[in-house]
Design an enzyme around this catalytic site. Structure first.
Site, short mmCIF file in Angstrom:
data_model
loop_
_atom_site.label_atom_id
_atom_site.label_comp_id
_atom_site.label_asym_id
_atom_site.label_seq_id
_atom_site.Cartn_x
_atom_site.Cartn_y
_atom_site.Cartn_z
N ARG A 161 0.85 -1.21 0.00
CA ARG A 161 0.00 0.00 0.00
C ARG A 161 0.88 1.25 0.00
O ARG A 161 0.51 2.28 -0.55
CB ARG A 161 -0.99 -0.02 1.18
CG ARG A 161 -0.43 0.43 2.51
CD ARG A 161 -1.43 0.27 3.63
NE ARG A 161 -1.90 1.54 4.14
CZ ARG A 161 -2.36 1.71 5.39
NH1 ARG A 161 -2.44 0.69 6.21
NH2 ARG A 161 -2.78 2.88 5.79
N ASN A 202 4.53 1.21 15.04
CA ASN A 202 3.56 0.19 14.65
C ASN A 202 3.38 0.04 13.13
O ASN A 202 3.02 -1.04 12.66
CB ASN A 202 2.21 0.43 15.33
CG ASN A 202 1.60 1.77 15.02
OD1 ASN A 202 2.30 2.70 14.59
ND2 ASN A 202 0.31 1.90 15.23
N THR A 256 12.65 3.82 17.45
CA THR A 256 13.80 2.94 17.74
C THR A 256 13.41 1.50 17.46
O THR A 256 14.19 0.76 16.84
CB THR A 256 14.25 3.15 19.20
OG1 THR A 256 14.70 4.52 19.29
CG2 THR A 256 15.37 2.22 19.59
N GLU A 266 -0.15 13.59 14.34
CA GLU A 266 -1.14 12.50 14.36
C GLU A 266 -0.86 11.73 15.63
O GLU A 266 0.18 11.08 15.76
CB GLU A 266 -0.97 11.59 13.13
CG GLU A 266 -1.14 12.29 11.79
CD GLU A 266 -2.57 12.67 11.46
OE1 GLU A 266 -3.47 12.47 12.30
OE2 GLU A 266 -2.80 13.22 10.36
N CYS A 286 -3.47 3.05 16.03
CA CYS A 286 -4.09 4.28 16.55
C CYS A 286 -5.60 4.21 16.37
O CYS A 286 -6.35 4.70 17.20
CB CYS A 286 -3.52 5.50 15.84
SG CYS A 286 -3.65 5.43 14.06
N THR A 287 -6.06 3.60 15.28
CA THR A 287 -7.49 3.55 14.99
C THR A 287 -8.14 2.23 15.42
O THR A 287 -9.21 1.90 14.92
CB THR A 287 -7.77 3.80 13.50
OG1 THR A 287 -6.96 2.89 12.75
CG2 THR A 287 -7.47 5.22 13.07
P1 NAP Z 1 5.86 7.39 20.76
O1 NAP Z 1 6.50 6.71 21.92
O2 NAP Z 1 5.22 8.70 20.97
O3 NAP Z 1 7.02 7.50 19.64
C1 NAP Z 1 6.76 8.04 18.37
C2 NAP Z 1 8.04 8.59 17.78
O4 NAP Z 1 8.46 9.73 18.53
C3 NAP Z 1 9.23 7.61 17.84
O5 NAP Z 1 10.01 7.76 16.69
C4 NAP Z 1 9.97 8.08 19.06
O6 NAP Z 1 11.33 7.68 19.09
C5 NAP Z 1 9.82 9.57 18.90
N1 NAP Z 1 10.09 10.36 20.11
C6 NAP Z 1 9.98 9.98 21.41
N2 NAP Z 1 10.30 11.02 22.21
C7 NAP Z 1 10.60 12.07 21.40
C8 NAP Z 1 11.02 13.42 21.63
N3 NAP Z 1 11.16 13.93 22.85
N4 NAP Z 1 11.25 14.20 20.56
C9 NAP Z 1 11.10 13.73 19.29
N5 NAP Z 1 10.72 12.48 19.02
C10 NAP Z 1 10.47 11.65 20.06
O7 NAP Z 1 4.76 6.45 20.07
P2 NAP Z 1 4.83 4.91 19.71
O8 NAP Z 1 4.84 4.09 20.97
O9 NAP Z 1 5.92 4.67 18.71
O10 NAP Z 1 3.44 4.71 18.95
C11 NAP Z 1 2.23 4.50 19.64
C12 NAP Z 1 1.42 5.78 19.74
O11 NAP Z 1 1.31 6.37 18.45
C13 NAP Z 1 -0.03 5.52 20.18
O12 NAP Z 1 -0.42 6.53 21.07
C14 NAP Z 1 -0.83 5.61 18.89
O13 NAP Z 1 -2.18 5.94 19.05
C15 NAP Z 1 -0.05 6.66 18.16
N6 NAP Z 1 -0.28 6.54 16.71
C16 NAP Z 1 -1.04 7.48 16.12
C17 NAP Z 1 -1.31 7.39 14.75
C18 NAP Z 1 -2.16 8.43 14.07
O14 NAP Z 1 -2.10 8.52 12.85
N7 NAP Z 1 -2.95 9.22 14.78
C19 NAP Z 1 -0.80 6.32 14.01
C20 NAP Z 1 0.00 5.37 14.66
C21 NAP Z 1 0.26 5.50 16.02
P3 NAP Z 1 11.78 6.40 19.96
O15 NAP Z 1 11.11 5.21 19.37
O16 NAP Z 1 13.25 6.41 19.82
O17 NAP Z 1 11.32 6.66 21.38
#
Ligand code: NAP
Length: 428
Positions: A70, A121, A147, A217, A251-252
């Site tokens: 996709r 994810n 990471t 997002e 997320c959804t």
């Molecule tokens: P996350 O912990 O917020 O990490 C997302 C990204 O941000 C990673 O690349 C992370 O790097 C980076 N990051 C962390 N701290 C940061 C900082 N201080 N400055 C800049 N970047 C930073 O989220 P996740 O656990 O990967 O994903 C799950 C979350 O994403 C859920 O809440 C989900 O709902 C949301 N999500 C939303 C959508 C949407 O389109 N709305 C889609 C998918 C997921 P590291 O991995 O190195 O910590």
């Protein structure tokens, strides 16, 4: 993967800035050609990349392969959208005096350096959906993959270099966001940030970023509203797919079920049966319920379940944990004092809330800090559309599960789920 130091981040940004000037000077077609070759390589290497995604972030091979394919389509769609966008001209008119001798020519110009931060994810799709529109429009991309997801992100980038992109134009900055993130998001050379991830990190970034355009997002707490007896069976099927696939690390994913009182017994029975049939195990065996991405995530989800049970909720099914595997769990007898009422689990647990009437269903759906998507199950489409207008979310799905995609449609959140729009045309 090694962690960039703040000094190395600075050097990579200076090189990207220089490379961007040359890239922006190419014709639209020359830029789109590189990206089209990238889409071709993604298709060619789909199995290899999908295997890496499966091993790195623990989703099934079939889901990972779909994600790669996709994303290749999305690159091509974005190219086509962009190549068809022409200069817009606008005639002036009477505004306090006669301006009809004036005309505006509206041109799109690149912003410069776009920082793309993606979550674990969907390490391919949620990276490419930022990279492709930014590059084709003449920007450089500073790509910070999650990471857990960085190996997949690095392979996505390697295929782009193989397609002919100058490496300096898109450095892959690896390292924990908590360590290197602030140096990136507050760097004066960054002209735009496109972030997908948790609400806490998104809000932190927005505080540091200053006056640069942001697309955020973030998290969600999507509700499925079941409001019609004729739709109970279909709703249960969709909810089981939308609420539990990939252990709900989406997320959804459906994260609340809101059902009219008199439909509750049929919904509860249907869910208990169907959720009990879900396969639990390893992504390599194509299981629906797979171990969560980390022990910390499993601890968090288990904590939400225990908190609810201690405060009087009952588990219609599941409730247990083995290592990072959380059993698929449906909770009932929910009150607002329970954390599961408001918090996003990012794991396979869904609470059911029963309501007296449609008005209470709308109020309950809106009683959330999040506003990503919502599903309404109703066989009267006019009523469903009327209800949709009262739900505070970015998108409403009618008689279908909540999901991102198809990728050409606008995708957005409101409230704590974000701001800015992604998708084919809006991303450009
Ligand atoms: P996350 O912990 O917020 O990490 C997302 C990204 O941000 C990673 O690349 C992370 O790097 C980076 N990051 C962390 N701290 C940061 C900082 N201080 N400055 C800049 N970047 C930073 O989220 P996740 O656990 O990967 O994903 C799950 C979350 O994403 C859920 O809440 C989900 O709902 C949301 N999500 C939303 C959508 C949407 O389109 N709305 C889609 C998918 C997921 P590291 O991995 O190195 O910590």
């Amino acid at each position: 993967m090694r962690e960039y130091t703040p000094e190395e981040v600075g050097v990579a940004l200076i090189k990207a800035n220089a490379a961007q000037t040359k890239w922006a000077a190419l014709s639209k077609h020359d830029r789109a050609d590189v990206l089209a070759r990238w889409a071709g390589l993604l298709r060619e290497k789909a199995d290899e990349l999908a295997t890496l995604v499966m091993r790195e972030v623990g989703k099934t091979f079939a889901d990972a392969r779909k994600e790669v394919l996709r994303s290749a389509e999305y690159i091509e769609y974005t190219n086509h959208e962009y190549l068809h966008q022409d200069l817009v001209t606008m005639p002036g008119d009477n505004y306090s005096r006669d301006y009809r001798n004036k005309m505006a020519m509206v041109q799109r110009t690149p912003l410069g350096l776009v920082l793309a931060i993606s979550p674990f994810n969907y390490p391919v799709n949620l990276s490419i959906s930022k990279i492709s529109p930014a590059l084709v429009t003449g920007n450089a991309v500073i790509f910070k993959p999650a990471t857990q997801g960085a190996l997949s992100g690095a392979m996505v980038a390697d295929l782009l270099y193989e397609a002919g992109l100058d490496r300096d134009l898109m450095p892959v900055i690896t390292g924990r966001g908590s360590v290197i993130g602030d140096a990136l998001t507050s760097h004066p050379l960054i002209d735009m940030i496109s972030f997908t991830g948790s609400t806490d990190v998104g809000k932190h970034i927005s505080q540091l970023a200053g006056a640069v355009p942001l697309v955020l997002e973030m998290g969600g707490k999507d509700a499925a509203l079941i409001l019609d007896a004729d739709k109970v069976e279909a709703a249960v099927d969709e909810i089981v797919k939308g609420g539990f696939g990939y252990s709900a690390q989406r997320c959804t994913a459906i994260k609340r079920i809101i059902v009219l009182d008199d439909l509750y017994p049929a919904v509860a029975a249907g869910l208990t049966e169907k959720v009990g049939e879900l396969t639990v195990g390893s992504p390599e065996d194509d299981a629906v319920i797979v171990p969560l991405i980390s022990e910390q995530s499993a601890d968090f989800v288990e904590g939400l379940i225990q908190d609810a049970l201690q405060k009087g909720a009952k588990a219609l099914c599941g409730g247990g944990r083995k290592g990072n595997l959380i059993e698929p769990t449906v909770l009932t007898d929910i009150t607002k004092e329970m954390r599961i009422y408001y918090e996003e689990p990012f794991g396979p647990v869904v609470p059911i809330l029963s309501v007296r009437d449609v008005q209470e269903a709308i109020e309950t759906a809106n009683d959330s800090p999040y506003g990503l998507q919502c599903s309404i199950f109703h066989s009267d489409i006019d009523k469903a559309l009327a209800i949709a207008n009262h739900i505070e979310v970015g998108s409403v799905q009618i008689n279908g599960r909540t999901e991102r995609g198809p990728d050409n449609l606008p995708f957005l959140g409101v409230k704590n789920s974000g701001f800015g729009v992604q998708g084919g045309s809006p991303s450009i």
